[in-house]
Design a protein around this motif. Sequence first.
Motif, PDB file in Angstrom:
ATOM      1  N   MET A 272      18.448  19.212  15.560  1.00  0.00           N
ATOM      2  CA  MET A 272      18.775  20.168  14.500  1.00  0.00           C
ATOM      3  C   MET A 272      18.180  21.526  14.834  1.00  0.00           C
ATOM      4  O   MET A 272      18.264  22.458  14.039  1.00  0.00           O
ATOM      5  N   GLY A 273      17.527  21.609  15.973  1.00  0.00           N
ATOM      6  CA  GLY A 273      16.932  22.872  16.363  1.00  0.00           C
ATOM      7  C   GLY A 273      15.534  23.070  15.805  1.00  0.00           C
ATOM      8  O   GLY A 273      15.110  24.196  15.575  1.00  0.00           O
TER       9      GLY A 273
ATOM     10  N   GLU B 121      31.381  27.298  22.444  1.00  0.00           N
ATOM     11  CA  GLU B 121      31.907  28.557  21.920  1.00  0.00           C
ATOM     12  C   GLU B 121      31.779  29.663  22.968  1.00  0.00           C
ATOM     13  O   GLU B 121      31.357  30.773  22.664  1.00  0.00           O
ATOM     14  N   GLY B 122      32.095  29.311  24.198  1.00  0.00           N
ATOM     15  CA  GLY B 122      32.105  30.285  25.272  1.00  0.00           C
ATOM     16  C   GLY B 122      30.768  30.531  25.942  1.00  0.00           C
ATOM     17  O   GLY B 122      30.692  31.202  26.964  1.00  0.00           O
ATOM     18  N   LYS B 123      29.692  29.974  25.361  1.00  0.00           N
ATOM     19  CA  LYS B 123      28.360  30.209  25.947  1.00  0.00           C
ATOM     20  C   LYS B 123      27.966  29.057  26.850  1.00  0.00           C
ATOM     21  O   LYS B 123      28.079  27.893  26.484  1.00  0.00           O
TER      22      LYS B 123
ATOM     23  N   GLN C   2      22.107  24.530  18.677  1.00  0.00           N
ATOM     24  CA  GLN C   2      21.927  23.153  18.180  1.00  0.00           C
ATOM     25  C   GLN C   2      22.264  23.058  16.700  1.00  0.00           C
ATOM     26  O   GLN C   2      22.790  22.057  16.239  1.00  0.00           O
ATOM     27  N   ARG C   3      21.949  24.117  15.964  1.00  0.00           N
ATOM     28  CA  ARG C   3      22.252  24.099  14.530  1.00  0.00           C
ATOM     29  C   ARG C   3      23.750  24.145  14.271  1.00  0.00           C
ATOM     30  O   ARG C   3      24.198  23.739  13.201  1.00  0.00           O
ATOM     31  N   ARG C   4      24.508  24.646  15.244  1.00  0.00           N
ATOM     32  CA  ARG C   4      25.960  24.710  15.079  1.00  0.00           C
ATOM     33  C   ARG C   4      26.620  23.375  15.438  1.00  0.00           C
ATOM     34  O   ARG C   4      27.812  23.230  15.347  1.00  0.00           O
TER      35      ARG C   4
ATOM     36  N   LEU D 258      26.079  18.624   7.763  1.00  0.00           N
ATOM     37  CA  LEU D 258      26.939  19.769   7.423  1.00  0.00           C
ATOM     38  C   LEU D 258      26.149  20.926   6.824  1.00  0.00           C
ATOM     39  O   LEU D 258      26.700  22.007   6.591  1.00  0.00           O
ATOM     40  N   ALA D 259      24.853  20.701   6.571  1.00  0.00           N
ATOM     41  CA  ALA D 259      24.068  21.679   5.816  1.00  0.00           C
ATOM     42  C   ALA D 259      24.132  23.077   6.426  1.00  0.00           C
ATOM     43  O   ALA D 259      24.212  24.065   5.709  1.00  0.00           O
ATOM     44  N   TYR D 260      24.100  23.159   7.724  1.00  0.00           N
ATOM     45  CA  TYR D 260      24.038  24.464   8.352  1.00  0.00           C
ATOM     46  C   TYR D 260      25.414  24.955   8.794  1.00  0.00           C
ATOM     47  O   TYR D 260      25.527  25.793   9.671  1.00  0.00           O
ATOM     48  N   ASN D 261      26.464  24.429   8.157  1.00  0.00           N
ATOM     49  CA  ASN D 261      27.829  24.820   8.508  1.00  0.00           C
ATOM     50  C   ASN D 261      28.134  24.726   9.994  1.00  0.00           C
ATOM     51  O   ASN D 261      28.490  25.725  10.626  1.00  0.00           O
ATOM     52  N   PRO D 262      27.996  23.555  10.556  1.00  0.00           N
ATOM     53  CA  PRO D 262      28.232  23.428  11.998  1.00  0.00           C
ATOM     54  C   PRO D 262      29.710  23.598  12.321  1.00  0.00           C
ATOM     55  O   PRO D 262      30.561  23.440  11.446  1.00  0.00           O
TER      56      PRO D 262
END
Lengths: 239, 344
Positions: free
Chosen positions: A143-144, B69-71, B85-87, B159-163
Amino acid sequence: MHGLNAMEIKASLWVMSNIEILFRLLPEAVFDTLWMTCASSFFALLFGLPLGLLLYTTSSGNFRQNLWIHRPVSVVVDSLRTIPFIILAAGMMPLTRIVVGKAVGNEAMIFVLSVSAIPFYARMAELSFRGVDKNLIEAVRVMGATRFQIIWEVAIPEALSSLIIGFTVTVISIVAASAMAGFIGGNGLGRLAISYGYQRYNPVVMISVIFILILLNIAIQWFGDRMAHKIEKIKGSDC
Amino acid sequence: MVNDSTPPLLELRNVSRSFLGEKVLDSLSFRIQKGEILGLLGRSGAGKSTLIRCINGLERIDSGDILFEGKNLSLVRDEEYRLIQRRIGMIFQYFNLLSSQRIIDNVALPLKLAGENKITRRKRAYELLDLVGLSDKANSYPGQLSGGQQQRVAIARALAYNPSVLLSDEATSALDSETTQSILELLVNLNRQMHLTIVLITHEVEVVRLVATRLIVVDRGKIVEEGSIKDIFIGPQSVVTRSLLQIFVPRLPKIIAEKINCFYGKDAIFEFYISGKEASQPFLNNLEAETGVVARILQGRFEFIQNEPIGLFFLAIEANQKKMDMAYAWLKCHGDKSELVGYV
């Protein structure tokens, strides 16, 4: 908080009845034992917990794996734990004198008891942390989370009840060791049992001291279990 | 449907990883497009877990590139990696919830880690619990919930962090079939409503059959098959896929399989697969009407794979050369697979 003067004990040796001995000396002995136990337990927690965390996080396969730290710390911790308390206390006297200022008395014993209890609790704490599900740690890692967050948000709360049980065991072993400290200049119940119960073979004093020590341990264990149980209970570990 | 021209959400290029000289991932390349539900199917030990661990940063790769996402993930630094990671949301086989925290705090955890304030966290966590249908459990502890409920909490947390993508690592493998069904329905709804990209890593054929829009089959660190669910179910190309689909594909009843031979018999047996529009027709009647050949179903299965009808049958036809030729021509024209198996 000062101990009984040796002269005082000698002078009163033949004139005091068992009841008198218990009434005059027991309360202070109990107080001394409690004081030594509490203070040493405090230091065991203060230094043992971070040390346990260090052992845990640096162990192989863990998220801060570093064997260059883990191995030497392990060796020091285990070496200290190998030495019987009474020998450690005797061997440490010069160091105790430097740190505390004297090698006898409650404060000196607190120092020695802490030195012996810190590595003990460090290993206990490490064991508790190892009990935390590795997958859970990884789930939070992805989760970072930072390393600090992993420890603070996951490892400690998840290991809490186990940490408390380990601490209870540590406190009880400190009580036992503090009684032994009576041999080498510590006060408290150990001193009472040794000077009266052992050296002057007085079974009433001996049995009273043993009885109080047992009561003390039961109380500590009960309290520790209750706290750990409370934490487990809210988790609803029935599932 | 998936459009190849849009930039992929996640792309793996020749990713390899070995353990002790054994290649666990062997030059793996594939793309995950925005909005799809990709099924990654493979037996245990195929390299699925390692693949996930490489994507989410628990494991490094020996060679190749992973682009999110391109990175390029191997080029970003720690701090930026955490943002990436949060995504990527994740759910697991055994849920991995914090047993010492209330459900609401479990859901809010990713936001707490990201440094959001308490009011925002609570608000968002309640929204998410509502989304997964568990708002009444906010103050319970994970131990008080059933497996299915815990997985719902885990989904809310993911889903909390809008991945932008949700990786599901065998998320239904520990659940019973009814609960599995409801979790999969939830995932499909999230995919439709929020256009959430989902990757289902699993060894369960049933799971991908029910929800995946595209399928990749992995074996020994390599991709052995890739395509739409329907195509792969009708015509699996690799041995591994075929053996994974074994339970799904009907086989001849034992009593017939024992008697079958290649030369002579009263009936000829055809293996016949039909799908799509053709399968919506009364095809056996049509066969009779157009060719005069009557076919009997010996064994078969008919069902819908993601709203597309699919039929897999063994048909028996009178063993008369002329009739057989006519039937064969008709079957070949209308079906996805028509093969003469033998005679009985």
